[in-house]
Design a protein around this motif. Structure first.
Motif, PDB file in Angstrom:
ATOM      1  N   VAL A 181       0.861  -1.180   0.000  1.00  0.00           N
ATOM      2  CA  VAL A 181       0.000   0.000   0.000  1.00  0.00           C
ATOM      3  C   VAL A 181       0.900   1.233   0.000  1.00  0.00           C
ATOM      4  CG1 VAL A 181      -1.887   1.236   1.130  1.00  0.00           C
ATOM      5  CG2 VAL A 181      -1.724  -1.261   1.339  1.00  0.00           C
ATOM      6  N   LEU A 182       0.809   2.040  -1.036  1.00  0.00           N
ATOM      7  CA  LEU A 182       1.591   3.262  -1.124  1.00  0.00           C
ATOM      8  C   LEU A 182       0.732   4.457  -0.722  1.00  0.00           C
ATOM      9  CD1 LEU A 182       3.548   2.737  -4.478  1.00  0.00           C
ATOM     10  CD2 LEU A 182       4.399   2.460  -2.143  1.00  0.00           C
ATOM     11  N   VAL A 183       1.288   5.295   0.143  1.00  0.00           N
ATOM     12  CA  VAL A 183       0.567   6.461   0.650  1.00  0.00           C
ATOM     13  C   VAL A 183       1.493   7.674   0.572  1.00  0.00           C
ATOM     14  CG1 VAL A 183      -0.905   5.109   2.194  1.00  0.00           C
ATOM     15  CG2 VAL A 183       1.293   5.968   3.016  1.00  0.00           C
ATOM     16  N   PRO A 184       0.939   8.890   0.548  1.00  0.00           N
ATOM     17  CA  PRO A 184       1.781  10.076   0.375  1.00  0.00           C
ATOM     18  C   PRO A 184       2.394  10.646   1.645  1.00  0.00           C
ATOM     19  CG  PRO A 184      -0.517  10.684   0.224  1.00  0.00           C
ATOM     20  CD  PRO A 184      -0.483   9.197   0.359  1.00  0.00           C
ATOM     21  N   THR A 185       1.846  10.339   2.827  1.00  0.00           N
ATOM     22  CA  THR A 185       2.351  10.965   4.050  1.00  0.00           C
ATOM     23  C   THR A 185       2.600   9.933   5.141  1.00  0.00           C
ATOM     24  OG1 THR A 185       0.173  11.357   5.067  1.00  0.00           O
ATOM     25  CG2 THR A 185       1.000  13.029   3.529  1.00  0.00           C
ATOM     26  N   ARG A 186       3.465  10.329   6.079  1.00  0.00           N
ATOM     27  CA  ARG A 186       3.779   9.453   7.210  1.00  0.00           C
ATOM     28  C   ARG A 186       2.541   9.193   8.065  1.00  0.00           C
ATOM     29  NH1 ARG A 186       8.720  13.436   8.966  1.00  0.00           N
ATOM     30  NH2 ARG A 186       9.744  13.538   6.928  1.00  0.00           N
ATOM     31  N   GLU A 187       1.762  10.262   8.282  1.00  0.00           N
ATOM     32  CA  GLU A 187       0.582  10.115   9.136  1.00  0.00           C
ATOM     33  C   GLU A 187      -0.428   9.151   8.525  1.00  0.00           C
ATOM     34  OE1 GLU A 187       2.920  13.232  10.490  1.00  0.00           O
ATOM     35  OE2 GLU A 187       2.087  13.043   8.471  1.00  0.00           O
ATOM     36  N   LEU A 188      -0.615   9.232   7.216  1.00  0.00           N
ATOM     37  CA  LEU A 188      -1.542   8.312   6.563  1.00  0.00           C
ATOM     38  C   LEU A 188      -1.003   6.890   6.604  1.00  0.00           C
ATOM     39  CD1 LEU A 188      -4.151   7.850   5.082  1.00  0.00           C
ATOM     40  CD2 LEU A 188      -3.036   8.518   2.948  1.00  0.00           C
ATOM     41  N   ALA A 189       0.311   6.727   6.470  1.00  0.00           N
ATOM     42  CA  ALA A 189       0.904   5.394   6.569  1.00  0.00           C
ATOM     43  C   ALA A 189       0.588   4.772   7.926  1.00  0.00           C
ATOM     44  CB  ALA A 189       2.416   5.465   6.351  1.00  0.00           C
ATOM     45  N   SER A 190       0.779   5.542   8.991  1.00  0.00           N
ATOM     46  CA  SER A 190       0.485   5.030  10.333  1.00  0.00           C
ATOM     47  C   SER A 190      -0.982   4.666  10.482  1.00  0.00           C
ATOM     48  CB  SER A 190       0.872   6.075  11.387  1.00  0.00           C
ATOM     49  OG  SER A 190       2.259   6.310  11.389  1.00  0.00           O
ATOM     50  N   GLN A 191      -1.850   5.513   9.946  1.00  0.00           N
ATOM     51  CA  GLN A 191      -3.283   5.278  10.095  1.00  0.00           C
ATOM     52  C   GLN A 191      -3.732   4.037   9.328  1.00  0.00           C
ATOM     53  OE1 GLN A 191      -5.921   8.727  10.431  1.00  0.00           O
ATOM     54  NE2 GLN A 191      -6.977   7.923   8.647  1.00  0.00           N
ATOM     55  N   VAL A 192      -3.268   3.890   8.081  1.00  0.00           N
ATOM     56  CA  VAL A 192      -3.635   2.711   7.288  1.00  0.00           C
ATOM     57  C   VAL A 192      -3.060   1.455   7.923  1.00  0.00           C
ATOM     58  CG1 VAL A 192      -3.351   1.574   5.050  1.00  0.00           C
ATOM     59  CG2 VAL A 192      -3.878   4.016   5.148  1.00  0.00           C
ATOM     60  N   GLY A 193      -1.832   1.544   8.426  1.00  0.00           N
ATOM     61  CA  GLY A 193      -1.231   0.393   9.094  1.00  0.00           C
ATOM     62  C   GLY A 193      -2.030  -0.041  10.310  1.00  0.00           C
ATOM     63  N   GLU A 194      -2.543   0.937  11.060  1.00  0.00           N
ATOM     64  CA  GLU A 194      -3.365   0.616  12.226  1.00  0.00           C
ATOM     65  C   GLU A 194      -4.638  -0.124  11.828  1.00  0.00           C
ATOM     66  OE1 GLU A 194      -4.127   4.181  14.349  1.00  0.00           O
ATOM     67  OE2 GLU A 194      -2.021   4.511  14.908  1.00  0.00           O
ATOM     68  N   VAL A 195      -5.249   0.289  10.711  1.00  0.00           N
ATOM     69  CA  VAL A 195      -6.469  -0.372  10.247  1.00  0.00           C
ATOM     70  C   VAL A 195      -6.181  -1.827   9.890  1.00  0.00           C
ATOM     71  CG1 VAL A 195      -8.223  -0.419   8.434  1.00  0.00           C
ATOM     72  CG2 VAL A 195      -7.554   1.758   9.468  1.00  0.00           C
ATOM     73  N   ASP A 209       3.833  -9.508   5.505  1.00  0.00           N
ATOM     74  CA  ASP A 209       2.764  -9.861   4.562  1.00  0.00           C
ATOM     75  C   ASP A 209       2.174  -8.608   3.917  1.00  0.00           C
ATOM     76  OD1 ASP A 209       2.707 -12.746   5.240  1.00  0.00           O
ATOM     77  OD2 ASP A 209       2.067 -11.980   7.202  1.00  0.00           O
ATOM     78  N   VAL A 210       2.035  -7.547   4.718  1.00  0.00           N
ATOM     79  CA  VAL A 210       1.487  -6.277   4.252  1.00  0.00           C
ATOM     80  C   VAL A 210       2.501  -5.187   4.538  1.00  0.00           C
ATOM     81  CG1 VAL A 210      -0.371  -4.589   4.491  1.00  0.00           C
ATOM     82  CG2 VAL A 210      -0.880  -7.035   4.710  1.00  0.00           C
ATOM     83  N   VAL A 211       2.830  -4.407   3.542  1.00  0.00           N
ATOM     84  CA  VAL A 211       3.698  -3.251   3.723  1.00  0.00           C
ATOM     85  C   VAL A 211       2.911  -2.001   3.360  1.00  0.00           C
ATOM     86  CG1 VAL A 211       5.683  -2.000   2.791  1.00  0.00           C
ATOM     87  CG2 VAL A 211       5.914  -4.401   3.415  1.00  0.00           C
ATOM     88  N   VAL A 212       2.851  -1.059   4.296  1.00  0.00           N
ATOM     89  CA  VAL A 212       2.253   0.250   4.055  1.00  0.00           C
ATOM     90  C   VAL A 212       3.392   1.253   4.107  1.00  0.00           C
ATOM     91  CG1 VAL A 212       0.541   1.937   4.784  1.00  0.00           C
ATOM     92  CG2 VAL A 212       0.139  -0.508   5.208  1.00  0.00           C
ATOM     93  N   ALA A 213       3.620   1.990   3.026  1.00  0.00           N
ATOM     94  CA  ALA A 213       4.843   2.784   2.956  1.00  0.00           C
ATOM     95  C   ALA A 213       4.675   4.048   2.139  1.00  0.00           C
ATOM     96  CB  ALA A 213       5.967   1.938   2.346  1.00  0.00           C
ATOM     97  N   THR A 214       5.507   5.029   2.466  1.00  0.00           N
ATOM     98  CA  THR A 214       5.703   6.163   1.579  1.00  0.00           C
ATOM     99  C   THR A 214       6.768   5.754   0.555  1.00  0.00           C
ATOM    100  OG1 THR A 214       7.338   7.071   3.121  1.00  0.00           O
ATOM    101  CG2 THR A 214       5.077   7.880   3.303  1.00  0.00           C
ATOM    102  N   PRO A 215       6.681   6.246  -0.672  1.00  0.00           N
ATOM    103  CA  PRO A 215       7.571   5.744  -1.729  1.00  0.00           C
ATOM    104  C   PRO A 215       9.056   5.933  -1.454  1.00  0.00           C
ATOM    105  CG  PRO A 215       5.713   6.913  -2.691  1.00  0.00           C
ATOM    106  CD  PRO A 215       5.647   7.148  -1.223  1.00  0.00           C
ATOM    107  N   GLY A 216       9.452   7.091  -0.906  1.00  0.00           N
ATOM    108  CA  GLY A 216      10.864   7.354  -0.695  1.00  0.00           C
ATOM    109  C   GLY A 216      11.509   6.391   0.270  1.00  0.00           C
ATOM    110  N   ARG A 217      10.909   6.178   1.431  1.00  0.00           N
ATOM    111  CA  ARG A 217      11.474   5.259   2.409  1.00  0.00           C
ATOM    112  C   ARG A 217      11.436   3.822   1.893  1.00  0.00           C
ATOM    113  NH1 ARG A 217      13.165   5.246   7.668  1.00  0.00           N
ATOM    114  NH2 ARG A 217      14.185   7.141   6.876  1.00  0.00           N
ATOM    115  N   LEU A 218      10.396   3.481   1.157  1.00  0.00           N
ATOM    116  CA  LEU A 218      10.323   2.136   0.576  1.00  0.00           C
ATOM    117  C   LEU A 218      11.531   1.879  -0.329  1.00  0.00           C
ATOM    118  CD1 LEU A 218       8.541  -0.447   0.187  1.00  0.00           C
ATOM    119  CD2 LEU A 218       7.635   0.669  -1.853  1.00  0.00           C
ATOM    120  N   LEU A 219      11.866   2.837  -1.185  1.00  0.00           N
ATOM    121  CA  LEU A 219      13.014   2.685  -2.077  1.00  0.00           C
ATOM    122  C   LEU A 219      14.317   2.618  -1.288  1.00  0.00           C
ATOM    123  CD1 LEU A 219      11.966   5.147  -4.921  1.00  0.00           C
ATOM    124  CD2 LEU A 219      12.089   2.647  -5.077  1.00  0.00           C
ATOM    125  N   ASP A 220      14.420   3.384  -0.207  1.00  0.00           N
ATOM    126  CA  ASP A 220      15.618   3.317   0.638  1.00  0.00           C
ATOM    127  C   ASP A 220      15.820   1.909   1.197  1.00  0.00           C
ATOM    128  OD1 ASP A 220      16.120   5.997   0.236  1.00  0.00           O
ATOM    129  OD2 ASP A 220      15.194   6.641   2.116  1.00  0.00           O
TER     130      ASP A 220
END
Length: 418
Positions: A76-90, A125-136
């Motif tokens: 799951v790719l998301v644009p912000t850190r806060e959204l990443a945390s929120q989607v991960g929590e769900v 099994d599930v990765v929720v990430a912002t694109p930049g850190r994912l590439l790192d």
């Protein structure tokens, strides 16, 4: 309609109800069966409509029948850190109901990469990430994406904004050709439509039009005020309406700091929230705002996407957003999950023409209000002045600016001053 009728397992259907959904929302009812079938989906629904659960529930069910592997099956790719945390929590919350353990990894920048690398050693099994850190992490050999079977672009339009497009393309190059693609957002501009046309295979298009049943209960107001008096008017409205919490949107990080400081000195518990803060500070401010320890958070558009603050009574556009899409996302922070809310926009004389463009894109016209004691003295500009920017997509291009600079230089040379 119960969740089980959509094809979800009893455990996940019960988990959805336990999380607060008494019945599937329209976007969930329309999306979940197609996601379970493995179809590509392009889903557009207003903010606060339950889009995250619409893809999280069926993808978690798909994982139950998939063979266990070290590398992620869901990205799951998301644009912000806060959204990443929120989607991960769900995902993590729903995964607790499953009979087998589901490993959810949330990856974003602004914090040390080492703990995230350590967390990935056990696989995910599930990765929720912002694109930049994912590439790192991929470059550090902490993660491989060759086994991804399901790709989700959450807030797909923001992922194509300046600074994300190149990273997104780099991530797509690392994914297998055969996979399920899911695009979810509240708005789909032309750039997203173009990407969808190149990536999605025979997609199911889901557009949940706003109706009396699905339209968030948000009272929108446009108050005319002189620019220097906006902070005083904001304080007046907070006290008049006795808002327990209010999210205030400004144009810059400096403005967020400045307005928050002014309010704090006036006796209102206000804090800035923007990308210039450390990740730890951002997380702390957001959590304390949710816990009602801050009455006002003054923010940039960083907080306009995906952040879910339960029972937020009001949003104020201290500065107007750049685009109609950003306006939709901003005001969508209130009036969520069946609650009512208020969205107030301050209209200065300089901003009147810009707000008319926003209204035109929104197919609406708000009555202009004045507040006693804050009547404006400046005359509104009814037509957008040339070269002042305006709504996104109408700003001068880089070439236009270069041409203007060249013309100015030529003029100076032809008529030099003493």
């Amino acid at each position: 309609m119960p969740f089980a009728s959509l094809g979800l397992s009893p455990a996940l259907a019960q988990a959805a109800v336990a999380s607060g959904f008494t019945a599937p929302t329209p976007v969930q009812a329309a999306s979940i069966p197609w996601v379970l079938e493995g179809r590509d989906v392009l889903a557009c629904a207003q903010t606060g409509s339950g889009k995250t659960a619409a893809f999280a529930l069926p993808l978690l069910q798909a994982l139950q029948s998939a063979p266990q592997q070290r590398d992620p099956s869901v990205l799951v790719l998301v644009p912000t850190r806060e959204l990443a945390s929120q989607v991960g929590e769900v995902f993590s919350q729903f995964a607790l109901a499953l009979p087998t353990r589901t490993r959810v990894a949330v990856l974003y920048g602004g914090v040390s990469i080492n703990p995230q690398m350590m967390r990935l050693r056990g696989g995910a099994d599930v990765v929720v990430a912002t694109p930049g850190r994912l590439l790192d992490l991929v470059q550090n050999n902490a993660l491989r994406l060759g086994q991804v079977q399901h790709l989700v672009l959450d807030e797909a339009d923001r992922l194509l904004d300046l600074g994300f497009s190149d990273e997104l393309q780099a991530v797509l190059q690392l994914l297998p050709q055969r996979r399920q693609n899911l695009f979810f957002s509240a708005t789909f501009p032309q750039e997203v439509e173009a990407l969808a046309g190149s990536l999605l295979r025979d997609p199911v298009r889901i557009e949940i039009a706003a109706t009396e049943q699905t339209q968030p209960d948000i009272a929108q107001r446009a108050i005319v005020v002189d620019a220097p008096r906006r902070t005083q008017l904001l304080k007046h409205l907070i006290e008049q309406h006795q808002w327990s919490r209010v999210l205030v949107f400004v144009a810059t990080q400096y403005a967020a700091d400045h307005v928050a400081e002014k309010l704090y000195k006036a006796g209102i518990y206000a804090s800035p929230f923007h990308g210039g803060l450390s990740q730890g500070s951002r997380a702390q401010v957001l959590q304390e705002f949710k816990d009602e320890r801050w009455q006002v958070v003054v923010t940039t558009d960083l907080a306009a996407r995906g952040i879910d603050i339960a029972q937020l009574p009001a949003v104020v556009n201290y500065d107007l957003p750049r685009s109609a899409a950003d306006y939709t996302h901003r005001i969508g922070r209130t009036g969520r999950a069946g609650q009512s809310g208020m969205a107030v926009s301050f209209i200065t004389s300089e901003a009147e023409a810009h707000f008319q463009l926003v209204e035109k894109r929104q197919n609406q016209r708000l009555a202009r209000e004045t507040v006693a004691g804050f009547e404006p003295t400046a005359v509104a500009v009814s037509k957008q002045p040339p070269g002042t920017g305006g709504i996104k997509g109408k700003r001068p291009s880089k070439k236009d600016k270069l041409r203007a600079a060249a013309a100015l230089a030529a003029s100076a040379q032809a008529d030099p001053k003493d």
